[in-house]
Write a protein that holds these residues in place. Structure first.
Motif, PDB file in Angstrom:
ATOM      1  N   GLU A  47      20.258  39.503  36.218  1.00 15.98           N
ATOM      2  CA  GLU A  47      20.635  40.682  35.813  1.00 15.98           C
ATOM      3  C   GLU A  47      20.415  41.932  36.900  1.00 15.98           C
ATOM      4  OE1 GLU A  47      22.249  41.819  32.981  1.00 15.98           O
ATOM      5  OE2 GLU A  47      22.346  39.854  32.494  1.00 15.98           O
ATOM      6  N   GLU A  48      19.290  41.748  37.338  1.00 13.74           N
ATOM      7  CA  GLU A  48      19.181  42.593  38.598  1.00 13.74           C
ATOM      8  C   GLU A  48      20.368  42.702  39.776  1.00 13.74           C
ATOM      9  OE1 GLU A  48      16.092  42.661  42.286  1.00 13.74           O
ATOM     10  OE2 GLU A  48      15.690  41.253  40.730  1.00 13.74           O
ATOM     11  N   ASN A  49      20.782  41.352  40.090  1.00 15.17           N
ATOM     12  CA  ASN A  49      22.011  41.400  41.033  1.00 15.17           C
ATOM     13  C   ASN A  49      23.327  41.756  40.447  1.00 15.17           C
ATOM     14  OD1 ASN A  49      20.532  40.573  43.196  1.00 15.17           O
ATOM     15  ND2 ASN A  49      20.662  38.416  42.859  1.00 15.17           N
ATOM     16  N   LYS A  50      23.469  41.577  38.951  1.00 20.24           N
ATOM     17  CA  LYS A  50      24.482  42.145  38.315  1.00 20.24           C
ATOM     18  C   LYS A  50      24.514  43.824  38.471  1.00 20.24           C
ATOM     19  CE  LYS A  50      25.379  38.454  34.893  1.00 20.24           C
ATOM     20  NZ  LYS A  50      25.540  38.202  33.582  1.00 20.24           N
ATOM     21  N   ASN A  51      23.413  44.383  38.114  1.00 20.94           N
ATOM     22  CA  ASN A  51      23.242  45.741  38.084  1.00 20.94           C
ATOM     23  C   ASN A  51      23.449  46.241  39.743  1.00 20.94           C
ATOM     24  OD1 ASN A  51      22.582  45.898  35.383  1.00 20.94           O
ATOM     25  ND2 ASN A  51      20.410  45.501  35.813  1.00 20.94           N
ATOM     26  N   LYS A  52      23.342  45.515  40.799  1.00 23.60           N
ATOM     27  CA  LYS A  52      23.561  45.861  42.089  1.00 23.60           C
ATOM     28  C   LYS A  52      24.980  45.831  42.273  1.00 23.60           C
ATOM     29  CE  LYS A  52      19.194  44.421  44.217  1.00 23.60           C
ATOM     30  NZ  LYS A  52      18.450  43.420  45.205  1.00 23.60           N
ATOM     31  N   LEU A  53      25.704  44.954  41.664  1.00 27.98           N
ATOM     32  CA  LEU A  53      27.265  44.942  41.801  1.00 27.98           C
ATOM     33  C   LEU A  53      27.715  46.329  41.122  1.00 27.98           C
ATOM     34  CD1 LEU A  53      27.852  41.112  41.383  1.00 27.98           C
ATOM     35  CD2 LEU A  53      28.210  42.756  43.201  1.00 27.98           C
ATOM     36  N   LEU A  54      27.069  46.528  39.962  1.00 28.61           N
ATOM     37  CA  LEU A  54      27.672  47.842  39.107  1.00 28.61           C
ATOM     38  C   LEU A  54      27.528  48.929  39.926  1.00 28.61           C
ATOM     39  CD1 LEU A  54      26.366  46.610  35.711  1.00 28.61           C
ATOM     40  CD2 LEU A  54      29.017  46.981  36.395  1.00 28.61           C
ATOM     41  N   MET A  55      26.435  48.939  40.628  1.00 27.22           N
ATOM     42  CA  MET A  55      26.227  50.239  41.717  1.00 27.22           C
ATOM     43  C   MET A  55      27.178  50.534  42.292  1.00 27.22           C
ATOM     44  SD  MET A  55      21.842  49.884  41.894  1.00 27.22           S
ATOM     45  CE  MET A  55      21.874  51.011  43.317  1.00 27.22           C
ATOM     46  N   LEU A  56      27.970  49.620  42.945  1.00 27.14           N
ATOM     47  CA  LEU A  56      28.995  49.870  43.987  1.00 27.14           C
ATOM     48  C   LEU A  56      30.083  50.768  43.521  1.00 27.14           C
ATOM     49  CD1 LEU A  56      29.494  46.085  45.126  1.00 27.14           C
ATOM     50  CD2 LEU A  56      28.285  47.813  46.254  1.00 27.14           C
ATOM     51  N   LYS A  57      30.135  50.857  42.107  1.00 32.02           N
ATOM     52  CA  LYS A  57      30.957  52.081  41.520  1.00 32.02           C
ATOM     53  C   LYS A  57      30.526  53.418  42.209  1.00 32.02           C
ATOM     54  CE  LYS A  57      31.772  49.961  37.263  1.00 32.02           C
ATOM     55  NZ  LYS A  57      32.052  50.139  35.846  1.00 32.02           N
ATOM     56  N   GLU A  58      29.603  53.688  42.765  1.00 29.12           N
ATOM     57  CA  GLU A  58      29.329  54.941  43.611  1.00 29.12           C
ATOM     58  C   GLU A  58      30.279  55.079  44.765  1.00 29.12           C
ATOM     59  OE1 GLU A  58      25.251  54.770  44.756  1.00 29.12           O
ATOM     60  OE2 GLU A  58      24.505  54.621  42.580  1.00 29.12           O
ATOM     61  N   ILE A  59      30.793  53.982  45.276  1.00 28.25           N
ATOM     62  CA  ILE A  59      31.559  53.756  46.574  1.00 28.25           C
ATOM     63  C   ILE A  59      33.076  54.398  45.867  1.00 28.25           C
ATOM     64  CG2 ILE A  59      32.991  52.529  48.221  1.00 28.25           C
ATOM     65  CD1 ILE A  59      30.647  50.717  48.169  1.00 28.25           C
ATOM     66  N   LYS A  60      33.605  53.589  44.876  1.00 26.99           N
ATOM     67  CA  LYS A  60      34.880  54.128  44.428  1.00 26.99           C
ATOM     68  C   LYS A  60      34.658  53.314  42.766  1.00 26.99           C
ATOM     69  CE  LYS A  60      39.597  53.117  44.656  1.00 26.99           C
ATOM     70  NZ  LYS A  60      40.766  52.830  45.472  1.00 26.99           N
ATOM     71  N   ASP A  61      35.119  54.051  41.802  1.00 24.95           N
ATOM     72  CA  ASP A  61      35.307  53.379  40.541  1.00 24.95           C
ATOM     73  C   ASP A  61      36.052  52.336  40.270  1.00 24.95           C
ATOM     74  OD1 ASP A  61      34.195  53.496  37.708  1.00 24.95           O
ATOM     75  OD2 ASP A  61      36.210  54.336  37.181  1.00 24.95           O
ATOM     76  N   PHE A  62      35.603  51.203  39.706  1.00 26.73           N
ATOM     77  CA  PHE A  62      36.410  50.214  39.445  1.00 26.73           C
ATOM     78  C   PHE A  62      35.851  49.360  38.227  1.00 26.73           C
ATOM     79  CE2 PHE A  62      32.668  48.681  42.080  1.00 26.73           C
ATOM     80  CZ  PHE A  62      32.317  47.672  41.306  1.00 26.73           C
ATOM     81  N   GLU A  63      36.411  48.394  37.819  1.00 17.35           N
ATOM     82  CA  GLU A  63      36.002  47.691  36.555  1.00 17.35           C
ATOM     83  C   GLU A  63      35.580  46.102  36.957  1.00 17.35           C
ATOM     84  OE1 GLU A  63      37.645  46.785  32.001  1.00 17.35           O
ATOM     85  OE2 GLU A  63      39.120  47.570  33.399  1.00 17.35           O
TER      86      GLU A  63
END
Length: 105
Positions: A47-63
């Motif tokens: 889950e920690e790594n999934k959350n890190k992937l989700l933090m990439l939305k700071e670069i540009k929004d994506f799903e």
């Protein structure tokens, strides 16, 4: 309305850093109007790594959508098990699965 580009990836927890690097590269090199949905077939990503992937939305929004493989549906692949284990010991199962998926297309 811009079309969404669907991108499918597969990873386990050991390769999630490479997935992140790929996503960052795609986001940073895309145009402002490009929209992405990443479909990640995951095998044991923490889950920690999934959350890190989700933090990439700071670069540009994506799903991003996470999928777990259906291990109940592997009866037809049991004869490959010995071969998969051999290949996994040589290359790592994720690399082998990626090469197998690319052969399908």
């Amino acid at each position: 309305m811009n079309k969404v580009m669907n991108i499918c990836l597969i990873s386990d927890d050991k390769f999630v850093g490479y997935v992140a690097a790929l996503i960052v590269s795609i986001l940073k090199n895309s145009s402002e109007n490009d929209n992405f949905c990443f479909h990640l077939i995951e095998d044991g990503i923490k889950e920690e790594n999934k959350n890190k992937l989700l933090m990439l939305k700071e670069i540009k929004d994506f799903e991003i959508k996470f999928y777990k493989p259906n291990y109940d549906n592997v009866e037809k692949y049991k004869k490959w098990r010995k071969h998969l284990k051999k290949m996994a010991s040589l290359y790592g199962i994720t690399v082998f699965l990626l090469s197998w998926i690319f052969q399908l297309y």
